[in-house]
Design a protein around this motif. Structure first.
Motif, PDB file in Angstrom:
ATOM      1  N   TYR A  92       0.881  -1.659  -0.056  1.00  0.00           N
ATOM      2  CA  TYR A  92      -0.256   0.098  -0.122  1.00  0.00           C
ATOM      3  C   TYR A  92       1.001   0.699  -0.101  1.00  0.00           C
ATOM      4  O   TYR A  92       1.940   0.758   0.525  1.00  0.00           O
ATOM      5  CB  TYR A  92      -1.014   0.150   1.501  1.00  0.00           C
ATOM      6  CG  TYR A  92      -1.947  -1.078   0.724  1.00  0.00           C
ATOM      7  CD1 TYR A  92      -1.677  -2.190   1.593  1.00  0.00           C
ATOM      8  CD2 TYR A  92      -3.847  -0.833   0.928  1.00  0.00           C
ATOM      9  CE1 TYR A  92      -2.921  -3.619   0.860  1.00  0.00           C
ATOM     10  CE2 TYR A  92      -4.370  -1.620   0.468  1.00  0.00           C
ATOM     11  CZ  TYR A  92      -4.227  -2.494   1.150  1.00  0.00           C
ATOM     12  OH  TYR A  92      -5.930  -3.376   0.892  1.00  0.00           O
ATOM     13  N   GLN A 145       0.754   5.572   0.882  1.00  0.00           N
ATOM     14  CA  GLN A 145      -0.056   5.851   0.956  1.00  0.00           C
ATOM     15  C   GLN A 145       0.288   7.716   1.795  1.00  0.00           C
ATOM     16  O   GLN A 145       1.924   7.869   2.100  1.00  0.00           O
ATOM     17  CB  GLN A 145      -0.194   5.766   2.839  1.00  0.00           C
ATOM     18  CG  GLN A 145      -1.006   6.830   3.978  1.00  0.00           C
ATOM     19  CD  GLN A 145      -1.141   6.298   5.363  1.00  0.00           C
ATOM     20  OE1 GLN A 145      -0.648   5.924   5.600  1.00  0.00           O
ATOM     21  NE2 GLN A 145      -2.540   6.233   5.619  1.00  0.00           N
ATOM     22  N   PRO A 186      -4.663   5.109   2.669  1.00  0.00           N
ATOM     23  CA  PRO A 186      -3.538   4.158   2.241  1.00  0.00           C
ATOM     24  C   PRO A 186      -4.753   3.714   1.040  1.00  0.00           C
ATOM     25  O   PRO A 186      -5.136   2.728   0.960  1.00  0.00           O
ATOM     26  CB  PRO A 186      -2.911   2.654   3.258  1.00  0.00           C
ATOM     27  CG  PRO A 186      -4.108   3.540   4.508  1.00  0.00           C
ATOM     28  CD  PRO A 186      -4.446   4.984   3.916  1.00  0.00           C
ATOM     29  N   LEU A 243      -3.957   0.945  -2.714  1.00  0.00           N
ATOM     30  CA  LEU A 243      -3.037  -0.769  -2.585  1.00  0.00           C
ATOM     31  C   LEU A 243      -2.382  -0.203  -4.123  1.00  0.00           C
ATOM     32  O   LEU A 243      -3.253   0.687  -5.100  1.00  0.00           O
ATOM     33  CB  LEU A 243      -4.312  -1.915  -2.681  1.00  0.00           C
ATOM     34  CG  LEU A 243      -4.437  -3.319  -3.667  1.00  0.00           C
ATOM     35  CD1 LEU A 243      -2.449  -4.030  -2.837  1.00  0.00           C
ATOM     36  CD2 LEU A 243      -4.853  -4.354  -4.573  1.00  0.00           C
ATOM     37  N   PHE A 290       3.747   0.914   2.056  1.00  0.00           N
ATOM     38  CA  PHE A 290       3.352  -0.486   3.353  1.00  0.00           C
ATOM     39  C   PHE A 290       3.243  -1.896   3.048  1.00  0.00           C
ATOM     40  O   PHE A 290       3.224  -1.574   2.178  1.00  0.00           O
ATOM     41  CB  PHE A 290       1.857   0.357   4.721  1.00  0.00           C
ATOM     42  CG  PHE A 290       2.555   1.362   5.344  1.00  0.00           C
ATOM     43  CD1 PHE A 290       1.577   1.959   4.628  1.00  0.00           C
ATOM     44  CD2 PHE A 290       2.503   1.237   6.440  1.00  0.00           C
ATOM     45  CE1 PHE A 290       1.845   3.086   5.694  1.00  0.00           C
ATOM     46  CE2 PHE A 290       2.811   1.926   7.582  1.00  0.00           C
ATOM     47  CZ  PHE A 290       2.460   3.590   7.128  1.00  0.00           C
TER      48      PHE A 290
END
Lengths: 114, 113
Positions: free
Chosen positions: B36, B38, B44, B46, B89
């Protein structure tokens, strides 16, 4: 298609109070998950609901609870708020629980506990 | 339970360079690994995901590789642009539910023009 909608965007509460956050998933999505995001701990899983049933729960105290309604909308509640509950609470939805249903996040509710 | 380690925590590159972010996971039963992005003050999003039956997946300038034996997976961004600047992430999920993700702590990528 509208995205995941979370209300309210910002909340300020005092210690000991309780709070309810709301999430409307993408139309047609039946699974709703909640995550807590803090600078220190990052993104942590709270719980997941599918067909009005809690399917998974993260490692959070019982003060954190949630529910899902028949229209897939979800709420989470935090009782007896503590300073450490200050965080961004993110809701995410997916079409179902299968392998081709990625999570889509909302913009979150920023909770500040004073 | 599952534990996901992500490195580095910050990464600075020049525009046009490549960026690589690495993650390791602890539970060999994990079989779904999304990434992800952000941006500051945003949700966030994908950007790419991979399942355990696949070793590599590409989408334009982004690729993800997975080594199940070593239990690590990596995100590769080529020809970086300033708009790639964000926190990235990695996450892992058990077969019990793809909605239950364990996230890494994130990598702040800064792309300088």
């Amino acid at each position: 298609k509208a995205g995941v909608t979370q209300t309210p965007r910002y909340l300020i509460k005092t210690r000991g109070q309780q709070v309810t956050l709301s999430c409307s998933p993408i139309s047609g999505h039946r699974s709703v998950s909640w995550y807590q995001q803090t600078p220190g701990q990052g993104l942590q899983f709270l719980f997941e609901y599918f067909s009005e049933t809690q399917r998974n729960k993260g490692n959070f105290p019982g003060r954190f609870s949630g529910r899902q309604f028949s229209n897939s909308r979800s709420e989470m509640n935090v009782s007896t708020l503590e300073l450490g509950d200050s965080a961004l609470y993110l809701c995410a939805s997916s079409r179902d629980r299968g392998p081709n249903s990625p999570l889509h996040f909302g913009n979150g509710t920023r909770l500040t506990v004073t | 339970g599952e534990n996901v380690e992500q490195h580095p925590s910050t990464l600075s590159v020049q525009e046009g360079d490549s960026a690589v972010i690495k993650c390791t996971y602890s539970d060999s039963a994990s079989n779904y690994f999304p990434w992800y992005k952000q941006e500051l003050g945003k949700r966030p999003q994908l950007i790419i995901d991979i399942r355990s039956n696949v070793g590599e997946k590409k989408d334009q300038r982004i690729a993800v590789t997975l080594n199940k034996t070593a239990k690590h997976f990596s995100l590769h961004i080529t020809e970086t642009q300033p708009e790639d600047s964000a926190v990235y992430f990695c996450a892992a999920s058990l077969n019990s539910g793809y909605s239950t993700l364990t996230f890494g702590k994130g990598t702040m990528l800064l792309v300088s023009p």
